[in-house]
Scaffold this motif. Structure first.
Motif, short mmCIF file in Angstrom:
data_model
loop_
_atom_site.label_atom_id
_atom_site.label_comp_id
_atom_site.label_asym_id
_atom_site.label_seq_id
_atom_site.Cartn_x
_atom_site.Cartn_y
_atom_site.Cartn_z
N ASP A 106 0.98 -1.39 0.01
CA ASP A 106 -0.13 -0.11 0.14
C ASP A 106 0.96 1.05 0.12
O ASP A 106 0.24 2.36 0.14
CB ASP A 106 -0.85 -0.04 1.12
N VAL A 107 2.06 1.18 0.31
CA VAL A 107 2.85 2.36 -0.16
C VAL A 107 3.98 1.92 -1.31
O VAL A 107 4.22 0.87 -1.81
CB VAL A 107 3.76 2.52 1.04
N ASP A 108 4.68 3.13 -1.91
CA ASP A 108 5.45 3.05 -2.73
C ASP A 108 7.00 2.35 -2.67
O ASP A 108 7.54 1.79 -3.34
CB ASP A 108 5.78 4.14 -3.65
N GLU A 109 7.24 2.81 -1.52
CA GLU A 109 8.80 2.23 -0.97
C GLU A 109 8.64 2.16 0.63
O GLU A 109 7.70 2.81 1.33
CB GLU A 109 9.48 3.36 -1.49
N VAL A 110 9.51 1.49 1.22
CA VAL A 110 9.81 1.51 2.71
C VAL A 110 11.22 2.11 3.05
O VAL A 110 12.25 1.87 2.30
CB VAL A 110 9.54 0.06 3.23
N ILE A 111 11.48 2.65 4.11
CA ILE A 111 12.72 2.99 4.66
C ILE A 111 12.91 1.97 5.81
O ILE A 111 12.25 1.77 6.76
CB ILE A 111 12.52 4.33 5.19
N ILE A 112 14.06 1.37 5.53
CA ILE A 112 14.23 0.24 6.47
C ILE A 112 14.86 0.65 7.85
O ILE A 112 16.08 1.46 7.90
CB ILE A 112 15.44 -0.84 5.81
N GLU A 113 14.33 0.22 8.94
CA GLU A 113 15.10 0.73 10.34
C GLU A 113 15.73 -0.55 10.79
O GLU A 113 15.21 -1.82 10.83
CB GLU A 113 13.89 1.16 11.26
N GLY B 81 17.23 0.35 15.45
CA GLY B 81 16.50 1.61 15.97
C GLY B 81 17.04 2.99 15.13
O GLY B 81 16.76 3.96 15.52
N TYR B 82 17.87 2.54 13.83
CA TYR B 82 18.25 3.44 13.07
C TYR B 82 17.76 3.41 11.69
O TYR B 82 17.93 2.33 11.11
CB TYR B 82 19.74 3.91 13.13
N LEU B 83 17.49 4.48 11.07
CA LEU B 83 17.10 4.67 9.48
C LEU B 83 18.16 4.30 8.64
O LEU B 83 19.29 4.70 8.91
CB LEU B 83 16.50 5.84 9.11
N THR B 84 17.98 3.60 7.62
CA THR B 84 19.25 3.08 6.90
C THR B 84 18.77 3.44 5.45
O THR B 84 19.21 4.49 4.92
CB THR B 84 19.39 1.56 6.85
N ASP B 85 18.17 2.74 4.63
CA ASP B 85 17.79 2.74 3.32
C ASP B 85 16.27 2.49 2.82
O ASP B 85 15.65 2.02 3.82
CB ASP B 85 18.85 2.18 2.16
N THR B 86 16.14 2.82 1.50
CA THR B 86 14.87 2.23 1.16
C THR B 86 15.54 0.91 0.35
O THR B 86 16.51 0.73 0.30
CB THR B 86 14.05 3.13 -0.03
N THR C 171 17.12 8.55 14.00
CA THR C 171 16.05 7.55 14.41
C THR C 171 14.66 7.93 13.57
O THR C 171 14.78 9.48 13.33
CB THR C 171 15.86 7.76 15.82
N LYS C 172 13.65 7.54 13.66
CA LYS C 172 12.44 8.01 13.39
C LYS C 172 11.72 8.94 14.04
O LYS C 172 11.13 9.94 13.48
CB LYS C 172 11.31 7.03 13.21
N GLU C 173 12.22 9.09 15.44
CA GLU C 173 12.05 10.05 16.02
C GLU C 173 12.42 11.55 15.86
O GLU C 173 12.01 12.68 15.90
CB GLU C 173 12.10 10.06 17.72
N ASP C 174 13.59 11.40 15.33
CA ASP C 174 14.38 12.71 14.70
C ASP C 174 13.59 13.35 13.44
O ASP C 174 13.90 14.41 13.26
CB ASP C 174 15.73 12.15 14.07
N LEU C 175 12.81 12.52 12.77
CA LEU C 175 12.15 13.04 11.55
C LEU C 175 11.49 14.23 11.74
O LEU C 175 11.29 15.18 10.66
CB LEU C 175 11.22 12.12 10.79
N LYS C 176 10.90 14.55 12.90
CA LYS C 176 10.37 15.89 13.19
C LYS C 176 11.17 17.18 12.97
O LYS C 176 10.69 18.39 12.95
CB LYS C 176 9.74 16.01 14.53
#
Length: 200
Positions: free
Chosen positions: A114-121, A124-129, A170-175
């Motif tokens: 249901d989404v075009d791409e995913v960001i892989i965590e 605890g840290y974001l990496t790539d799609t 981190t995903k919390e940093d996205l803000k």
């Protein structure tokens, strides 16, 4: 995990060829050399430039499969994938070398249709799609995850040029970020029309 699929796994380089011009070949060569040294303890050079016969017009994805030696090379007309939605998914996937076997990456995408791409965590840290490195604008600088799944050639080039700055995210940093961009050999650096704080 991709590298466990075969005793002699095939590696992949995807190179942008546009109107006969081969893009960022030096960075692809560096990664090819490093990968062959790590996997096969091979210190001779697999000279990619000697195998590429670039189409003279149009935009192509030059797909090179190799191991200790060249396996195949093909030229595929390229149309970029439209990315309008992203989701963060947690996974312990390992893809530190650019293996041709992408089953584990494809499975992540398949389970999030249901989404075009995913960001892989990861841890605890974001990496790539599944198809690209990522970056986020903090208002002044573009920040890219310090520990990506795969060290892409476009990412390496933009870090060397001082345009990108590696940092753990981190995903919390996205803000704290106002824009998100994807980058790989084919799309270059593409800013998306997606607000980072809305990525869940």
């Amino acid at each position: 995990m991709p590298q466990e699929q075969s005793k002699t796994p095939l590696l992949l380089e995807t190179i942008r060829i546009e109107e006969g011009k081969i893009h960022n070949l030096g960075y692809h060569q560096q990664r090819c050399d490093k990968s062959r040294q790590l996997l096969f303890n091979s210190h001779d050079i697999l000279d990619l430039s000697s195998y590429i016969d670039a189409p003279k017009s149009g935009l192509y994805r030059c797909r090179i499969l190799y191991a200790e030696h060249l396996h195949s090379i093909e030229y595929i007309p390229y149309t970029p994938k439209e990315i309008q939605s992203l989701r963060i998914v947690s996974s312990e996937i390992e893809y530190s070398l650019k293996y041709a076997n992408r089953d584990a990456l494809n499975a992540l995408l398949e389970s999030n249709k249901d989404v075009d791409e995913v960001i892989i965590e990861k841890k605890g840290y974001l990496t790539d799609t599944t198809i690209s490195n990522i970056a986020f604008l903090d208002g002044e600088q573009w920040i890219t995850p310090a520990k990506p799944l795969l060290e892409g050639t476009m990412r390496a080039k933009l870090i060397d040029e001082g345009f990108l700055h590696p940092k753990q995210i981190t995903k919390e940093d996205l803000k704290n970020y106002s824009q998100v961009a994807l980058m790989n050999a084919m799309i270059g650096f593409k800013i998306l029309n997606i607000e980072p704080y809305k990525i869940s």
